[in-house]
Design a protein around this motif. Structure first.
Motif, PDB file in Angstrom:
ATOM      1  N   HIS A 520      28.038  64.287  15.129  1.00 34.84           N
ATOM      2  CA  HIS A 520      27.936  64.362  13.671  1.00 34.84           C
ATOM      3  C   HIS A 520      27.160  65.617  13.270  1.00 34.84           C
ATOM      4  CE1 HIS A 520      24.449  62.304  15.251  1.00 34.84           C
ATOM      5  NE2 HIS A 520      23.783  62.538  14.131  1.00 34.84           N
ATOM      6  N   ALA A 521      27.394  66.081  12.066  1.00 26.84           N
ATOM      7  CA  ALA A 521      26.862  67.376  11.640  1.00 26.84           C
ATOM      8  C   ALA A 521      25.347  67.324  11.413  1.00 26.84           C
ATOM      9  CB  ALA A 521      27.555  67.827  10.360  1.00 26.84           C
ATOM     10  N   PHE A 522      24.674  68.359  11.915  1.00 28.12           N
ATOM     11  CA  PHE A 522      23.244  68.534  11.648  1.00 28.12           C
ATOM     12  C   PHE A 522      23.086  68.991  10.200  1.00 28.12           C
ATOM     13  CE2 PHE A 522      19.248  71.007  11.782  1.00 28.12           C
ATOM     14  CZ  PHE A 522      18.417  70.047  12.349  1.00 28.12           C
ATOM     15  N   PRO A 523      22.021  68.553   9.484  1.00 30.80           N
ATOM     16  CA  PRO A 523      21.878  68.914   8.066  1.00 30.80           C
ATOM     17  C   PRO A 523      21.391  70.337   7.832  1.00 30.80           C
ATOM     18  CG  PRO A 523      20.067  67.503   8.738  1.00 30.80           C
ATOM     19  CD  PRO A 523      21.018  67.563   9.909  1.00 30.80           C
ATOM     20  N   ALA A 524      21.975  71.292   8.543  1.00 31.35           N
ATOM     21  CA  ALA A 524      21.717  72.723   8.349  1.00 31.35           C
ATOM     22  C   ALA A 524      22.832  73.453   9.079  1.00 31.35           C
ATOM     23  CB  ALA A 524      20.353  73.124   8.892  1.00 31.35           C
ATOM     24  N   THR A 525      23.048  74.722   8.737  1.00 28.85           N
ATOM     25  CA  THR A 525      24.125  75.484   9.373  1.00 28.85           C
ATOM     26  C   THR A 525      23.616  76.379  10.492  1.00 28.85           C
ATOM     27  OG1 THR A 525      23.873  77.174   7.664  1.00 28.85           O
ATOM     28  CG2 THR A 525      25.530  75.457   7.296  1.00 28.85           C
ATOM     29  N   SER A 526      22.295  76.621  10.539  1.00 28.34           N
ATOM     30  CA  SER A 526      21.734  77.463  11.581  1.00 28.34           C
ATOM     31  C   SER A 526      20.287  77.054  11.832  1.00 28.34           C
ATOM     32  CB  SER A 526      21.806  78.945  11.184  1.00 28.34           C
ATOM     33  OG  SER A 526      21.020  79.171  10.025  1.00 28.34           O
ATOM     34  N   LEU A 527      19.754  77.491  12.963  1.00 28.13           N
ATOM     35  CA  LEU A 527      18.363  77.216  13.302  1.00 28.13           C
ATOM     36  C   LEU A 527      17.640  78.520  13.589  1.00 28.13           C
ATOM     37  CD1 LEU A 527      18.292  74.104  15.701  1.00 28.13           C
ATOM     38  CD2 LEU A 527      17.562  74.228  13.324  1.00 28.13           C
ATOM     39  N   THR A 528      16.489  78.714  12.935  1.00 23.08           N
ATOM     40  CA  THR A 528      15.613  79.834  13.246  1.00 23.08           C
ATOM     41  C   THR A 528      14.630  79.383  14.326  1.00 23.08           C
ATOM     42  OG1 THR A 528      13.942  79.208  11.625  1.00 23.08           O
ATOM     43  CG2 THR A 528      15.794  80.551  10.830  1.00 23.08           C
ATOM     44  N   TYR A 529      13.576  80.159  14.525  1.00 27.04           N
ATOM     45  CA  TYR A 529      12.537  79.770  15.480  1.00 27.04           C
ATOM     46  C   TYR A 529      11.906  78.432  15.110  1.00 27.04           C
ATOM     47  CZ  TYR A 529       9.010  81.314  12.047  1.00 27.04           C
ATOM     48  OH  TYR A 529       8.224  81.454  10.932  1.00 27.04           O
ATOM     49  N   LEU A 530      12.050  78.012  13.853  1.00 29.36           N
ATOM     50  CA  LEU A 530      11.475  76.747  13.395  1.00 29.36           C
ATOM     51  C   LEU A 530      12.149  75.536  14.039  1.00 29.36           C
ATOM     52  CD1 LEU A 530      11.128  77.579   9.582  1.00 29.36           C
ATOM     53  CD2 LEU A 530       9.403  77.791  11.368  1.00 29.36           C
ATOM     54  N   GLY A 531      13.289  75.738  14.662  1.00 33.64           N
ATOM     55  CA  GLY A 531      13.979  74.644  15.350  1.00 33.64           C
ATOM     56  C   GLY A 531      13.354  74.296  16.687  1.00 33.64           C
ATOM     57  N   ASN A 532      12.467  75.174  17.208  1.00 35.09           N
ATOM     58  CA  ASN A 532      11.728  74.907  18.455  1.00 35.09           C
ATOM     59  C   ASN A 532      12.660  74.636  19.645  1.00 35.09           C
ATOM     60  OD1 ASN A 532       9.296  75.138  17.006  1.00 35.09           O
ATOM     61  ND2 ASN A 532       9.327  72.972  16.467  1.00 35.09           N
ATOM     62  N   VAL A 533      13.689  75.448  19.763  1.00 33.75           N
ATOM     63  CA  VAL A 533      14.659  75.279  20.859  1.00 33.75           C
ATOM     64  C   VAL A 533      14.206  76.118  22.044  1.00 33.75           C
ATOM     65  CG1 VAL A 533      17.054  75.582  21.566  1.00 33.75           C
ATOM     66  CG2 VAL A 533      16.517  74.800  19.242  1.00 33.75           C
ATOM     67  N   MET A 534      13.818  75.438  23.121  1.00 37.09           N
ATOM     68  CA  MET A 534      13.182  76.109  24.255  1.00 37.09           C
ATOM     69  C   MET A 534      14.082  76.147  25.493  1.00 37.09           C
ATOM     70  SD  MET A 534       9.972  77.326  24.769  1.00 37.09           S
ATOM     71  CE  MET A 534       8.759  77.652  26.053  1.00 37.09           C
ATOM     72  N   ASN A 535      15.130  75.315  25.521  1.00 35.11           N
ATOM     73  CA  ASN A 535      15.935  75.203  26.743  1.00 35.11           C
ATOM     74  C   ASN A 535      17.419  75.071  26.421  1.00 35.11           C
ATOM     75  OD1 ASN A 535      16.546  72.207  26.442  1.00 35.11           O
ATOM     76  ND2 ASN A 535      14.304  72.197  26.431  1.00 35.11           N
ATOM     77  N   GLY A 536      18.243  75.272  27.450  1.00 32.55           N
ATOM     78  CA  GLY A 536      19.690  75.228  27.280  1.00 32.55           C
ATOM     79  C   GLY A 536      20.209  73.863  26.872  1.00 32.55           C
ATOM     80  N   ALA A 537      19.564  72.795  27.319  1.00 30.76           N
ATOM     81  CA  ALA A 537      20.012  71.444  26.955  1.00 30.76           C
ATOM     82  C   ALA A 537      19.864  71.217  25.452  1.00 30.76           C
ATOM     83  CB  ALA A 537      19.220  70.401  27.734  1.00 30.76           C
ATOM     84  N   ALA A 538      18.762  71.704  24.876  1.00 31.10           N
ATOM     85  CA  ALA A 538      18.572  71.566  23.427  1.00 31.10           C
ATOM     86  C   ALA A 538      19.599  72.401  22.670  1.00 31.10           C
ATOM     87  CB  ALA A 538      17.156  71.987  23.042  1.00 31.10           C
ATOM     88  N   ARG A 539      19.853  73.630  23.149  1.00 34.36           N
ATOM     89  CA  ARG A 539      20.879  74.458  22.504  1.00 34.36           C
ATOM     90  C   ARG A 539      22.234  73.769  22.553  1.00 34.36           C
ATOM     91  NH1 ARG A 539      17.798  78.517  24.831  1.00 34.36           N
ATOM     92  NH2 ARG A 539      19.017  78.507  26.769  1.00 34.36           N
ATOM     93  N   SER A 540      22.554  73.171  23.689  1.00 33.56           N
ATOM     94  CA  SER A 540      23.826  72.466  23.832  1.00 33.56           C
ATOM     95  C   SER A 540      23.908  71.299  22.856  1.00 33.56           C
ATOM     96  CB  SER A 540      23.975  71.952  25.270  1.00 33.56           C
ATOM     97  OG  SER A 540      25.170  71.233  25.429  1.00 33.56           O
ATOM     98  N   PHE A 541      22.815  70.570  22.671  1.00 30.00           N
ATOM     99  CA  PHE A 541      22.794  69.458  21.719  1.00 30.00           C
ATOM    100  C   PHE A 541      23.143  69.954  20.317  1.00 30.00           C
ATOM    101  CE2 PHE A 541      20.607  67.191  18.366  1.00 30.00           C
ATOM    102  CZ  PHE A 541      20.961  65.876  18.594  1.00 30.00           C
ATOM    103  N   TYR A 542      22.489  71.025  19.884  1.00 25.20           N
ATOM    104  CA  TYR A 542      22.719  71.503  18.520  1.00 25.20           C
ATOM    105  C   TYR A 542      24.118  72.088  18.350  1.00 25.20           C
ATOM    106  CZ  TYR A 542      17.854  70.680  17.271  1.00 25.20           C
ATOM    107  OH  TYR A 542      16.651  70.080  16.993  1.00 25.20           O
ATOM    108  N   ARG A 543      24.642  72.731  19.381  1.00 28.10           N
ATOM    109  CA  ARG A 543      26.014  73.240  19.295  1.00 28.10           C
ATOM    110  C   ARG A 543      27.007  72.089  19.114  1.00 28.10           C
ATOM    111  NH1 ARG A 543      24.437  77.278  23.164  1.00 28.10           N
ATOM    112  NH2 ARG A 543      25.112  75.919  24.880  1.00 28.10           N
ATOM    113  N   GLU A 544      26.771  70.998  19.831  1.00 29.03           N
ATOM    114  CA  GLU A 544      27.655  69.835  19.711  1.00 29.03           C
ATOM    115  C   GLU A 544      27.564  69.189  18.331  1.00 29.03           C
ATOM    116  OE1 GLU A 544      26.876  67.114  22.834  1.00 29.03           O
ATOM    117  OE2 GLU A 544      27.704  68.415  24.400  1.00 29.03           O
TER     118      GLU A 544
END
Length: 622
Positions: A520-544
């Motif tokens: 399901h869609a995240f309530p934003a279209t992009s993430l800045t540094y405020l998203g606190n994405v530190m690893n590939g698994a988190a990036r994969s989650f947000y891409r999905e």
């Protein structure tokens, strides 16, 4: 019949002792740091200690939540996965997490709660987390009652966890990067350097000093004890006490205070009920919140902006207001106040420069205080506080509460002897049969039998008449006045209680959560540094979940001119210059700067549309 909503009092534990005492003093749930990867790096615990806490808590149907709420490096993911499986195996009820990469791991069926470090302040964010599988969401501390109610109405099926007591972060949690920027210690990695408790000078664009060396980012402590009913009516289901670095006397006092407040509400409001078992706790002391560490109390923004929320003079504990200094003579101080001091108490006050000073009392004689060591010079009418109550702390260092589970007995005779049944308040029931010869007694046995069955002092149980057909809670279903030695009845009682404890552990209802991929869609279209994405698994989650632009965490890649703190606290408002709420006008020219005692400089930016103050690093000298 009234449909009841279970309300959870959630207490902190820095270690096993604190956790056990939190349960003993009425907590429905306890949160405690994992062996690694918790947002308080100084509050870690072994698996063995957490397992012992789980065993104790589950006896009372209280839950144990473990914090794994830092952002994780790539190489830490597998270790985190192994640790989560170990926590699941020892019976932990849920994990409080921040890093979305955890949802991509091979997880056991353990519930996840969305940490306040996720910056949960909108219905859209809470709905997203619930749809992603999170079973409880910890809301931002800055929310008002109206905002909490709005989230609950939009997400009525989502349990909402709300902070009610303890220290306040001046920045929105998860959105503070100043400790990382200045000291290389990431708050999102559990290593906050408490930058907000340091002294600063406030300087304007012309270099004029507006305020000198005050703790301008330091807030008072949260205390919602008088508005708990309003929070429940707004939709809060879990009431959280901050304090995973606090000692055991703090945990005892604060947990007990909130337990009493909630029990009083539940007695009037039958639609609310406690989330764990046990008759109301009995305390050997009078809980009093201002006797534990505090910087003064505030409702923060629960009732909107207004009121004093800051602690500019000191980031240390003031404690309990006791009165004022009347006069000073030779080796003693005379106090005008209504509360008595004790030998050994700690006293503090703000001197004429606004600095916190203090002394220990050697001896008390009526309203005369004889300080230990040099007598401090204090101006008459100076307000005095007690930040250490010797007598109160002494009481809390020993056993100070009893938490019991209601039980009733039934003793019956059988064709070959006797049977003894125990039933508890949660409908657990144990019956054991004992072959024993029947012999008529020469004297009545009823009182002796009731006395023996009532001896439950060293167990977690107490007799509850409301559970039994007999008002005493002990039903004697005997066909004759049989003689039963006290030793035999005591042995049977012990055996049945042991079985009942085992039955409670077996029947404990542990919530399970099978993790499935969502998109399901995240309530934003992009993430800045405020998203606190530190690893590939988190990036994969947000891409999905529909995001294509995902910036790395500030800890992974520093951002030039980044906002380092996002604060609801606003210095323009504190000075009376807010153009929105106060229609104020400053005599000083913006931008304003915070200058630390080490010379570090930070520019302040005021976002009135979002009602925020932003703190930004400023490299150039003023």
């Amino acid at each position: 019949m009234i449909k009841q909503r279970k309300i959870e009092l959630l207490a902190p534990a820095k270690n096993l002792e604190c956790g056990i005492e939190a349960v003993n003093h009425g907590a429905d749930a306890v949160y405690i740091g994992a062996p690694k990867f918790g947002a308080r790096a100084a509050a870690v615990n072994s698996l063995e200690d957490i397992a012992a806490l789980v065993e104790h808590a589950h006896l009372y149907n209280a839950r144990i939540y473990v914090t794994v709420n830092t952002i994780l490096k790539e190489e830490e993911l597998k270790e985190t996965e192994r640790m989560i499986w170990e926590l699941y195996r020892i019976g932990v009820d849920a994990l409080i997490v921040q890093d979305m990469g955890i949802t991509r791991l091979n997880l056991p069926p353990i519930p996840l709660h969305g940490s306040t470090q996720m910056d949960n302040r909108t219905p859209e964010k809470v709905r997203f987390l619930a749809d992603a599988g999170f079973r409880q969401v910890v809301l931002a501390r800055e929310l008002s009652l109206q905002e909490i109610r709005g989230i609950h109405e939009a997400c009525p099926d989502v349990p909402l966890e709300v902070f009610v007591h303890g220290a306040l972060c001046v920045s929105y949690s998860g959105q503070c990067y100043v400790s990382q920027a200045c000291f290389g210690r990431s708050a999102n990695r559990g290593e906050c350097a408490q930058f907000c408790r340091l002294p600063f000078s406030l300087v304007d664009a012309d270099g004029k000093t507006i305020v000198r060396n005050k703790h301008l980012l330091s807030l008072k402590d949260l205390n919602q004890s008088e508005v708990l009913e309003e929070l429940l009516d707004a939709g809060a289901t879990s009431l959280k006490i901050e304090g995973r670095l606090k000692d055991v006397t703090y945990v005892k006092n604060v947990t007990a205070a909130y337990r009493r407040k909630l029990d009083a509400i539940f007695a009037r409001r039958k639609e609310y009920a406690r989330a764990s078992s046990g008759t109301p706790c009995r305390f050997d002391f009078q809980p009093q919140l201002d006797k534990s560490f505090s910087r003064g109390f505030t409702h923060y923004f629960l009732q909107g902006r207004g009121g004093e929320i800051t602690s500019f003079d000191t980031p240390k504990s003031l404690g309990e207001e006791m009165g004022t200094l009347k006069e000073q003579r030779g080796g003693y101080l005379t106090v005008a106040g209504v509360k008595p001091f004790h030998n050994g108490d700690g006293v503090c006050f703000l001197d004429e420069q606004g600095r916190l000073q203090g002394f220990r009392i050697n001896r008390v004689d009526g309203n005369k205080l004889y300080p230990a060591g040099e007598v401090p010079r204090i101006k008459p009418r100076t307000r005095l506080y007690r930040n250490f109550d010797q007598e109160f702390e002494r009481i809390l260092t020993r056993k100070s509460s009893e938490r019991k589970i209601g039980v009733c007995w039934e003793l019956s005779d059988t064709s070959f002897g006797f049977s003894l049944t125990a039933a508890d308040e949660d409908d657990n029931r144990v019956t054991l049969s004992f072959p024993y010869p029947k012999e008529l007694a020469r004297t009545p046995q009823v009182d002796n039998l009731r006395n023996q069955l009532g001896k439950l002092g060293n167990t977690p149980f107490e007799i509850a008449g409301y559970l039994s057909e007999d008002a005493s809670g002990i039903r004697l279903n005997l066909s004759a006045n049989w003689f039963l030695p006290a030793s035999a009845v005591a042995d049977w009682r012990r055996q049945v209680i042991d079985k009942l404890i085992a039955a409670r552990r077996v029947t404990y209802r542990r919530e399970l959560a099978v993790w499935k991929p969502t998109s399901h869609a995240f309530p934003a279209t992009s993430l800045t540094y405020l998203g606190n994405v530190m690893n590939g698994a988190a990036r994969s989650f947000y891409r999905e979940h529909g995001l294509s632009s995902i910036a790395p965490a500030y800890e992974a890649q520093a951002v030039p001119d980044a906002v380092l703190m996002f604060c609801k606290h606003c210095l323009r408002f504190s000075m009376g210059w807010c153009p929105t709420y106060q229609k104020g006008h400053s005599p000083y020219r913006e931008p304003y700067y915070l200058v630390g005692t080490d010379g570090k400089c930070f520019r302040l930016s005021f976002d009135c549309k979002n009602c925020q103050m932003k703190v930004i690093a400023h490299e150039e000298p003023l």
